[in-house]
Design an enzyme around this catalytic site. Structure first.
Site, PDB file in Angstrom:
ATOM      1  N   HIS A 131      -3.731  -4.754   0.627  1.00 42.32           N
ATOM      2  CA  HIS A 131      -3.121  -5.328   1.831  1.00 42.32           C
ATOM      3  C   HIS A 131      -3.215  -6.848   1.795  1.00 42.32           C
ATOM      4  O   HIS A 131      -4.148  -7.437   2.339  1.00 42.32           O
ATOM      5  CB  HIS A 131      -3.810  -4.777   3.076  1.00 42.32           C
ATOM      6  CG  HIS A 131      -3.515  -3.337   3.318  1.00 42.32           C
ATOM      7  ND1 HIS A 131      -2.432  -2.916   4.057  1.00 42.32           N
ATOM      8  CD2 HIS A 131      -4.135  -2.221   2.890  1.00 42.32           C
ATOM      9  CE1 HIS A 131      -2.409  -1.594   4.081  1.00 42.32           C
ATOM     10  NE2 HIS A 131      -3.428  -1.133   3.386  1.00 42.32           N
ATOM     11  N   CYS A 147       0.834  -1.201   0.000  1.00 41.54           N
ATOM     12  CA  CYS A 147       0.000   0.000   0.000  1.00 41.54           C
ATOM     13  C   CYS A 147       0.877   1.262   0.000  1.00 41.54           C
ATOM     14  O   CYS A 147       1.402   1.635  -1.034  1.00 41.54           O
ATOM     15  CB  CYS A 147      -0.982  -0.038   1.172  1.00 41.54           C
ATOM     16  SG  CYS A 147      -2.412   1.004   0.861  1.00 41.54           S
ATOM     17  N   GLU A 182      -1.535  -8.895   3.381  1.00 36.62           N
ATOM     18  CA  GLU A 182      -1.295  -9.523   4.697  1.00 36.62           C
ATOM     19  C   GLU A 182      -2.573 -10.031   5.364  1.00 36.62           C
ATOM     20  O   GLU A 182      -2.547 -10.993   6.122  1.00 36.62           O
ATOM     21  CB  GLU A 182      -0.550  -8.557   5.627  1.00 36.62           C
ATOM     22  CG  GLU A 182      -1.307  -7.327   6.106  1.00 36.62           C
ATOM     23  CD  GLU A 182      -1.181  -6.119   5.167  1.00 36.62           C
ATOM     24  OE1 GLU A 182      -0.960  -6.329   3.958  1.00 36.62           O
ATOM     25  OE2 GLU A 182      -1.333  -4.975   5.638  1.00 36.62           O
TER      26      GLU A 182
END
Ligand code: GLN
Length: 537
Positions: free
Chosen positions: A512, A387, A514
């Site tokens: 994102h 990001c 993650e």
């Protein structure tokens, strides 16, 4: 408020002190039930008055976990998803702020028909309806609700009262209460102390709640005598006293709790069929985590590094990728303000085999991140920009390769001559709070790229949380150079993934990744990043 609800409910409260790992306990309970074929969903109630953590400082609150449907939620929801692999929704995180906002909106629009609006019944009813929403909107057999804070806190009182009342709404047999508290160990007398826990349970009883299960966080194993004492004073059977020792890895906690008999007790008190859990994959994953072949070092360059929880999902995603590759990913936490030029970049980053620049907001510390991206690009060190980290990589490339000296993101310099990263048009003039580009968006992957190599498919969805985007005006200039665009949002023609050719692994993503990683199913980009890091030594 009587209605027919078929789900069962588990409520988890905390006692004695905060930060006992209630979120991990709740997530573990989810896993233990799921591993027995029970459909679960986890949710969390936070007694603070913010509407959500989206506008809170990460140093105070830790990361904001973004759900698929674009909710900005507490980081515990990340634990829930990682442990149970069941997607949670925005409505699975309720704050006192959300509760009061709904009530006050209703009051202003005449919804209370002239009645006095009060904590009981209006606030408690609103909380109850949010507990039940999870039952209405999912097909979960068991809804696990963690009540944030510690029993006795003034701000959590309406939540405690609401979970007391809900026994009567859904039936006493359909809900259970688990109280998690600390048993401090006193070195002087070599003993675990039960008194604070007794008092905490007494406090809960004072609010009309008898816990069915007591979970004891402690440094030492509970003796029989301790269990007897706790059982006697807290009115629970021996089997319902569950030891919760500190573990070396959070992923071992469910296995320890299972050994303690928690799964069995849960089935018993919830009147669920008693079945054997299937935890084989999980056990294998934990075993691999504890037995890596070697360590690899990665720098995480950010401005909130003093609180590691500010990057929790990134850390867990790196851990998961490490487990996959049989390596332990060691993170060098680098305060981006410490990197002031290429010499300090060399000094600080020279020891690591990979560099991550994660999400972020605002100008402070960005120069250091830009030097980190330059260092990774020039020295051919694997780089993963997430990001903000992608935007930083674009700015660095524009300045140092394309020669656009003043290039910047308009978030960092609104009057830059070369706004290579710019505010998305629909973000112009929007108010703060839940208004970023949030949640799942589509991304098409370009053939022959690192992104394609990782994903192995061409049409993906990832979670977003951003206001700024790559400025398409500059697209050709970048493409004629060595930066490739390997992911694009088809609906709005937005650049989602950038990467460098002639570099072992340099990838920036506007989303994102993650949040989508699971301990036994690492995200493909994290997997390949760690793979590239391993090639470095
Ligand atoms: N501040 C940047 C934006 O709003 C990046 C956000 C982030 O890293 N989550 O676009």
């Amino acid at each position: 408020m009587k209605e027919k609800i078929n789900s069962k409910f588990i409520f988890i409260t905390g006692g004695v002190v905060s930060s006992l790992g209630k979120g991990i306990a709740a997530a573990s309970i989810g896993l233990l039930l799921k591993s027995r074929g029970v459909k679960v969903i986890n949710q969390k109630f936070d007694p603070y008055l913010n509407i959500d953590p989206g506008t809170m400082n990460p140093i105070q609150h830790g990361e904001v976990y973004v759900t698929e449907d674009g909710g900005e939620t507490d980081l515990d929801l990340g634990h829930y998803e990682r442990f149970t692999d069941v997607p949670v929704h925005r409505y699975n995180n309720t704050t006192a702020g959300k509760v009061y906002l709904a009530i006050l909106d209703r009051e202003r629009s005449g919804g209370y028909k002239g009645n006095t609006v009060q904590v009981i019944p209006h606030v408690t009813d609103e909380i109850q309806s949010r507990i039940l929403e999870a039952a209405r909107k999912t097909d979960a057999d068991v809804i696990i609700t963690e009540v944030g804070g510690t029993v006795g806190d003034i701000e959590s009182l309406p939540f405690i009262e609401a979970i007391r009342q809900i026994k009567y709404t859904v039936g006493r047999d359909n809900c259970i209460f688990i109280h998690l508290g600390l048993l401090p160990y006193l070195k002087e007398c070599g003993e675990l102390k039960t008194k604070p826990m007794q008092h905490s349970v007494k406090e809960l009883l004072g609010f009309g709640i008898q816990p069915d299960i007591i979970m004891c966080r402690s440094e030492k194993s509970l003796t029989r005598a301790i269990r007897q004492k706790l059982g006697l004073f807290c009115n629970v059977s021996q089997e319902a006293i569950i030891e919760n020792l500190s573990a070396k890895s959070i992923y071992e906690v469910p296995l320890m709790l299972e050994k303690e008999g928690l799964g069995k007790v849960l089935c018993k008190v919830l009147a669920l069929p008693e079945t054997e859990p299937d935890l084989e994959d999980w056990k294998l994953m934990v075993h691999r985590y504890y037995h890596p072949d070697r360590d690899v070092h990665v720098a995480l360059v950010g401005k909130y590094v003093e609180l590691h929880d500010a990057y929790l999902s990134v850390v867990e995603a790196l851990t998961a990728a490490g487990i996959f590759h049989n390596v332990r990913v060691k993170i060098d936490w680098v305060d981006s303000e410490k990197i002031v030029d290429m010499d300090s970049a060399e000094e600080i980053l020279g020891k690591v085999a990979g560099i991550i620049v994660p999400g972020g907001f605002g100008d402070r510390g960005t120069n250091g991140m830009i030097f980190a991206a330059q260092y990774a690009r020039e020295k051919k060190v694997p780089y993963f920009g997430i990001c903000f980290g992608m935007q930083i990589a674009v700015v660095e490339f524009a300045r140092n390769v394309l020669g656009l000296v003043d290039a910047n993101s308009t978030e960092l310099n609104p009057t830059t001559e070369h706004p290579v990263i710019d505010l998305m048009p629909d973000q112009q003039g929007v108010k703060l709070g839940g208004t970023l580009r949030l949640g799942m968006c589509r991304c098409l992957i370009t053939e022959g790229t690192l992104a394609e190599k990782a994903y192995k498919v061409h049409d993906i969805q990832e979670r977003h949380r951003n206001r700024y985007e790559f400025n398409n005006v500059y697209r050709e200039q970048f493409e004629n150079s060595k930066m490739r665009f390997s992911g694009r949002n088809p609906d709005r023609n937005l650049i989602e993934i950038v990467e460098l050719s002639e570099h072992p692994w340099f990838v920036g993503i506007q989303f994102h990744a993650e949040f989508a990683s699971r301990p036994n199913r690492p995200h493909p980009l994290f997997k390949d990043f760690v793979g590239a890091v391993m090639e470095m030594n």
